[in-house]
Design a protein around this motif. Structure first.
Motif, mmCIF file in Angstrom:
data_model
loop_
_atom_site.group_PDB
_atom_site.id
_atom_site.type_symbol
_atom_site.label_atom_id
_atom_site.label_comp_id
_atom_site.label_asym_id
_atom_site.label_seq_id
_atom_site.Cartn_x
_atom_site.Cartn_y
_atom_site.Cartn_z
ATOM 1 N N GLY A 148 0.914 -1.127 -0.085
ATOM 2 C CA GLY A 148 0.035 0.043 0.007
ATOM 3 C C GLY A 148 0.712 1.198 -0.063
ATOM 4 O O GLY A 148 2.039 1.320 -0.206
ATOM 5 N N ARG A 149 0.403 2.361 0.410
ATOM 6 C CA ARG A 149 1.045 3.640 0.601
ATOM 7 C C ARG A 149 1.790 3.662 1.699
ATOM 8 O O ARG A 149 1.645 3.019 2.674
ATOM 9 C CB ARG A 149 -0.076 4.634 0.589
ATOM 10 C CG ARG A 149 -0.783 5.355 -0.556
ATOM 11 C CD ARG A 149 -1.628 6.500 -0.239
ATOM 12 N NE ARG A 149 -0.732 7.915 0.448
ATOM 13 C CZ ARG A 149 -1.465 8.746 0.837
ATOM 14 N NH1 ARG A 149 -2.729 8.947 0.737
ATOM 15 N NH2 ARG A 149 -0.914 9.733 1.622
ATOM 16 N N PRO A 150 3.167 4.220 1.338
ATOM 17 C CA PRO A 150 4.084 4.189 2.583
ATOM 18 C C PRO A 150 3.778 5.053 3.525
ATOM 19 O O PRO A 150 2.812 5.954 3.265
ATOM 20 C CB PRO A 150 5.367 4.966 2.039
ATOM 21 C CG PRO A 150 4.834 5.483 0.641
ATOM 22 C CD PRO A 150 3.617 4.681 0.364
#
Length: 154
Positions: A69-71
């Motif tokens: 996913g998004r960091p």
């Protein structure tokens, strides 16, 4: 990386002899395929010389896994402690002199403009204590140091 060719020749005594000679040398980064070797022969060559070839050429590193996913955002920096600023002791006359010197830096400034800015900034910094003329030497020092920098030049 090399192309080898078999050559046959006959000795003086009539005996036939085979030899192998380098026919062509490919560039270092050439990635050709063995066309006449069987899978068993390739496996045999790999088992005999594979470790030496890997030592010379290196091993391809596996690609790192891509994040799912998004960091996450980095944690916020710790709150900084406000710096304690100390001002020199000064008199009202010394603070006024610091303001009055602004006339030298800008020809548009006149005594009336400097007096208006003196009042405006004094009220911003000290509120009613400025109009009552009850500032301490440390507060006059603040007015002397900070005040000229707060002048709006228009």
């Amino acid at each position: 990386q090399i192309n080898v060719k078999q050559e046959n020749y006959v000795k003086e005594n009539g005996e036939s002899k085979e030899s192998y000679k380098v026919n062509w040398v490919n560039p270092w980064d050439y990635e050709g395929k063995l066309e006449s070797a069987s899978p068993e022969a390739i496996a045999k060559i790999g088992s005999l010389y594979g470790s030496q070839l890997r030592a010379v050429c290196g091993v391809k590193k596996a690609e790192p896994e891509k994040p799912a996913g998004r960091p996450s955002s980095p944690p916020p920096p710790p709150p900084s402690k406000p710096k304690k600023v100390t001002f020199p002791d000064a008199t009202k006359s010394e603070a006024w002199t610091a303001f009055y010197r602004l006339i030298e830096s800008n020809p548009k400034f006149d005594e009336s403009f400097i007096a208006d800015e003196w009042e405006r900034i004094g009220l911003i910094l000290f509120d009613k204590a400025f109009t009552a003329d009850t500032l301490t030497p440390r507060e006059w020092g603040r007015m002397m140091v900070e005040g000229p920098g707060l002048v709006i030049p228009f």
